[in-house]
Design an enzyme around this catalytic site. Sequence first.
Site, PDB file in Angstrom:
ATOM      1  N   ALA A   1       0.818  -1.117  -0.064  1.00  0.00           N
ATOM      2  CA  ALA A   1      -0.024  -0.167   0.235  1.00  0.00           C
ATOM      3  C   ALA A   1       0.967   1.384  -0.059  1.00  0.00           C
ATOM      4  O   ALA A   1       0.204   2.429  -0.129  1.00  0.00           O
ATOM      5  CB  ALA A   1      -1.021  -0.026   1.191  1.00  0.00           C
ATOM      6  N   CYS A   2       2.207   1.020   0.258  1.00  0.00           N
ATOM      7  CA  CYS A   2       3.064   2.390   0.288  1.00  0.00           C
ATOM      8  C   CYS A   2       3.637   2.578  -1.118  1.00  0.00           C
ATOM      9  O   CYS A   2       4.106   2.019  -1.931  1.00  0.00           O
ATOM     10  CB  CYS A   2       4.192   1.836   0.976  1.00  0.00           C
ATOM     11  SG  CYS A   2       5.602   3.008   1.245  1.00  0.00           S
ATOM     12  N   SER A   3       3.337   3.846  -1.434  1.00  0.00           N
ATOM     13  CA  SER A   3       3.823   4.406  -2.728  1.00  0.00           C
ATOM     14  C   SER A   3       5.338   4.604  -3.085  1.00  0.00           C
ATOM     15  O   SER A   3       5.749   4.231  -4.055  1.00  0.00           O
ATOM     16  CB  SER A   3       3.202   6.034  -2.913  1.00  0.00           C
ATOM     17  OG  SER A   3       3.878   6.765  -1.933  1.00  0.00           O
TER      18      SER A   3
END
Length: 121
Positions: free
Chosen positions: A8-10
Amino acid sequence: MEIWINPACSKCRSALTLLDAEGADYTVRRYLEDVPSEDEIRAVLDRLGLDPWDITRTQEAVAKELGLKEWARDEASRDRWVRALAEHPRLIQRPIITADDGTAVVARSEEAVRDALGRSV
């Protein structure tokens, strides 16, 4: 080379995109699902040359619940921090790349990812 990510981390997705673009050979570890043990965290800290509080996401809700900002940051408190990271992996800064030369980097920028790639040639 291994990269610890939260999908979920860009920043994690950007690091993976760059590794793929460079044709890097790596293994993905979704550390929220495959939680590192205290010993694994200590080993990564040694490779990073950092202390546990250096890779702790102190703005996370659980960090605030635990009162991490008030915890001592000294050798005597190191195990307490490592235990918190193992019990609450969301606190671990990401992504972390372990390079083939035995070092590691917190790969939050393109430069850091390229640094790790240079160490894994």
